[in-house]
Design a protein around this motif. Structure first.
Motif, mmCIF file in Angstrom:
data_model
loop_
_atom_site.group_PDB
_atom_site.id
_atom_site.type_symbol
_atom_site.label_atom_id
_atom_site.label_comp_id
_atom_site.label_asym_id
_atom_site.label_seq_id
_atom_site.Cartn_x
_atom_site.Cartn_y
_atom_site.Cartn_z
ATOM 1 N N VAL A 42 -28.719 21.295 33.163
ATOM 2 C CA VAL A 42 -29.026 22.701 32.905
ATOM 3 C C VAL A 42 -30.430 23.018 33.399
ATOM 4 N N PRO A 43 -30.569 23.949 34.363
ATOM 5 C CA PRO A 43 -31.911 24.324 34.806
ATOM 6 C C PRO A 43 -32.679 25.030 33.699
ATOM 7 N N VAL A 44 -33.926 24.679 33.557
ATOM 8 C CA VAL A 44 -34.778 25.246 32.522
ATOM 9 C C VAL A 44 -35.535 26.431 33.098
ATOM 10 N N GLY A 65 -38.323 28.941 31.844
ATOM 11 C CA GLY A 65 -39.223 29.207 30.735
ATOM 12 C C GLY A 65 -40.001 27.950 30.393
ATOM 13 N N PHE A 66 -40.577 27.939 29.225
ATOM 14 C CA PHE A 66 -41.505 26.886 28.837
ATOM 15 C C PHE A 66 -40.782 25.704 28.209
ATOM 16 N N ASP A 67 -41.023 24.534 28.750
ATOM 17 C CA ASP A 67 -40.573 23.282 28.134
ATOM 18 C C ASP A 67 -41.824 22.450 27.905
ATOM 19 N N PRO A 68 -42.145 22.105 26.660
ATOM 20 C CA PRO A 68 -43.391 21.389 26.384
ATOM 21 C C PRO A 68 -43.527 20.070 27.148
ATOM 22 N N LYS A 69 -42.388 19.479 27.543
ATOM 23 C CA LYS A 69 -42.455 18.208 28.273
ATOM 24 C C LYS A 69 -42.433 18.410 29.785
ATOM 25 N N GLY A 70 -42.414 19.652 30.235
ATOM 26 C CA GLY A 70 -42.505 19.950 31.662
ATOM 27 C C GLY A 70 -41.246 19.657 32.453
ATOM 28 N N ARG A 71 -40.110 19.534 31.790
ATOM 29 C CA ARG A 71 -38.869 19.234 32.508
ATOM 30 C C ARG A 71 -38.371 20.453 33.274
ATOM 31 N N GLN A 72 -37.729 20.180 34.399
ATOM 32 C CA GLN A 72 -37.110 21.240 35.193
ATOM 33 C C GLN A 72 -35.630 21.391 34.837
ATOM 34 N N THR A 73 -35.031 20.306 34.350
ATOM 35 C CA THR A 73 -33.633 20.347 33.924
ATOM 36 C C THR A 73 -33.487 19.565 32.625
ATOM 37 N N VAL A 74 -32.446 19.886 31.886
ATOM 38 C CA VAL A 74 -32.085 19.144 30.686
ATOM 39 C C VAL A 74 -30.664 18.637 30.912
ATOM 40 N N VAL A 75 -30.431 17.332 30.742
ATOM 41 C CA VAL A 75 -29.101 16.755 30.888
ATOM 42 C C VAL A 75 -28.444 16.727 29.514
ATOM 43 N N ILE A 76 -27.253 17.331 29.425
ATOM 44 C CA ILE A 76 -26.520 17.410 28.165
ATOM 45 C C ILE A 76 -25.172 16.722 28.368
ATOM 46 N N ASN A 135 -27.596 34.183 29.825
ATOM 47 C CA ASN A 135 -28.964 33.744 29.560
ATOM 48 C C ASN A 135 -29.087 33.427 28.069
ATOM 49 N N LEU A 136 -29.373 32.154 27.757
ATOM 50 C CA LEU A 136 -29.416 31.701 26.372
ATOM 51 C C LEU A 136 -30.738 31.010 26.063
ATOM 52 N N ARG A 137 -31.166 31.107 24.835
ATOM 53 C CA ARG A 137 -32.231 30.246 24.309
ATOM 54 C C ARG A 137 -31.505 29.192 23.484
ATOM 55 N N ILE A 138 -31.621 27.924 23.895
ATOM 56 C CA ILE A 138 -30.900 26.847 23.235
ATOM 57 C C ILE A 138 -31.862 25.788 22.721
ATOM 58 N N GLU A 139 -31.377 25.048 21.736
ATOM 59 C CA GLU A 139 -32.110 23.871 21.278
ATOM 60 C C GLU A 139 -31.223 22.669 21.554
ATOM 61 N N VAL A 140 -31.771 21.723 22.305
ATOM 62 C CA VAL A 140 -31.042 20.508 22.642
ATOM 63 C C VAL A 140 -32.048 19.379 22.749
ATOM 64 N N LYS A 141 -31.695 18.232 22.234
ATOM 65 C CA LYS A 141 -32.585 17.064 22.266
ATOM 66 C C LYS A 141 -33.942 17.378 21.645
ATOM 67 N N GLY A 142 -33.962 18.238 20.634
ATOM 68 C CA GLY A 142 -35.204 18.533 19.933
ATOM 69 C C GLY A 142 -36.139 19.503 20.618
ATOM 70 N N ILE A 143 -35.717 20.090 21.741
ATOM 71 C CA ILE A 143 -36.559 21.093 22.402
ATOM 72 C C ILE A 143 -35.806 22.418 22.462
ATOM 73 N N VAL A 173 -35.337 25.686 24.839
ATOM 74 C CA VAL A 173 -35.569 26.156 26.201
ATOM 75 C C VAL A 173 -34.688 27.368 26.479
ATOM 76 N N ASP A 174 -35.116 28.180 27.439
ATOM 77 C CA ASP A 174 -34.318 29.299 27.926
ATOM 78 C C ASP A 174 -33.552 28.819 29.155
ATOM 79 N N VAL A 175 -32.256 29.054 29.174
ATOM 80 C CA VAL A 175 -31.419 28.584 30.275
ATOM 81 C C VAL A 175 -30.482 29.691 30.733
#
Length: 81
Positions: A19-21, A23-34, A58-66, A68-70
């Protein structure tokens, strides 16, 4: 097709989602793998779905403790029962 609602938990249907991120991800990731079965908590629906054959939303989700807007295609996720 059922749309995600705030407060619900969804999961990928059959395979990993990269999932492309947006918005702001505190760990600086560009994608989140779910992975299938991994919970995706819908924090907020940020806009209406697109009018494509495979609608995205367009969703604001919580996954793996972060949180992010996706921009996510909803044909690849389903409610986690």
């Amino acid at each position: 097709m059922r749309l995600p609602q705030a407060g619900e938990t969804w999961t990928p249907k059959d395979y990993n989602l990269n999932v492309p991120v947006h918005g702001f991800d505190p760990k600086g990731r560009q994608t989140v793998v779910i992975k299938p079965g991994q919970p995706i908590r819908i924090v907020e629906v940020l806009g209406p779905p697109s009018n494509d054959p495979e609608p995205a939303i367009n969703l604001r989700i919580e996954v793996k403790g972060i949180t992010v807007d996706v921009w996510m295609s909803i044909v690849y996720i389903e409610p986690l029962l």
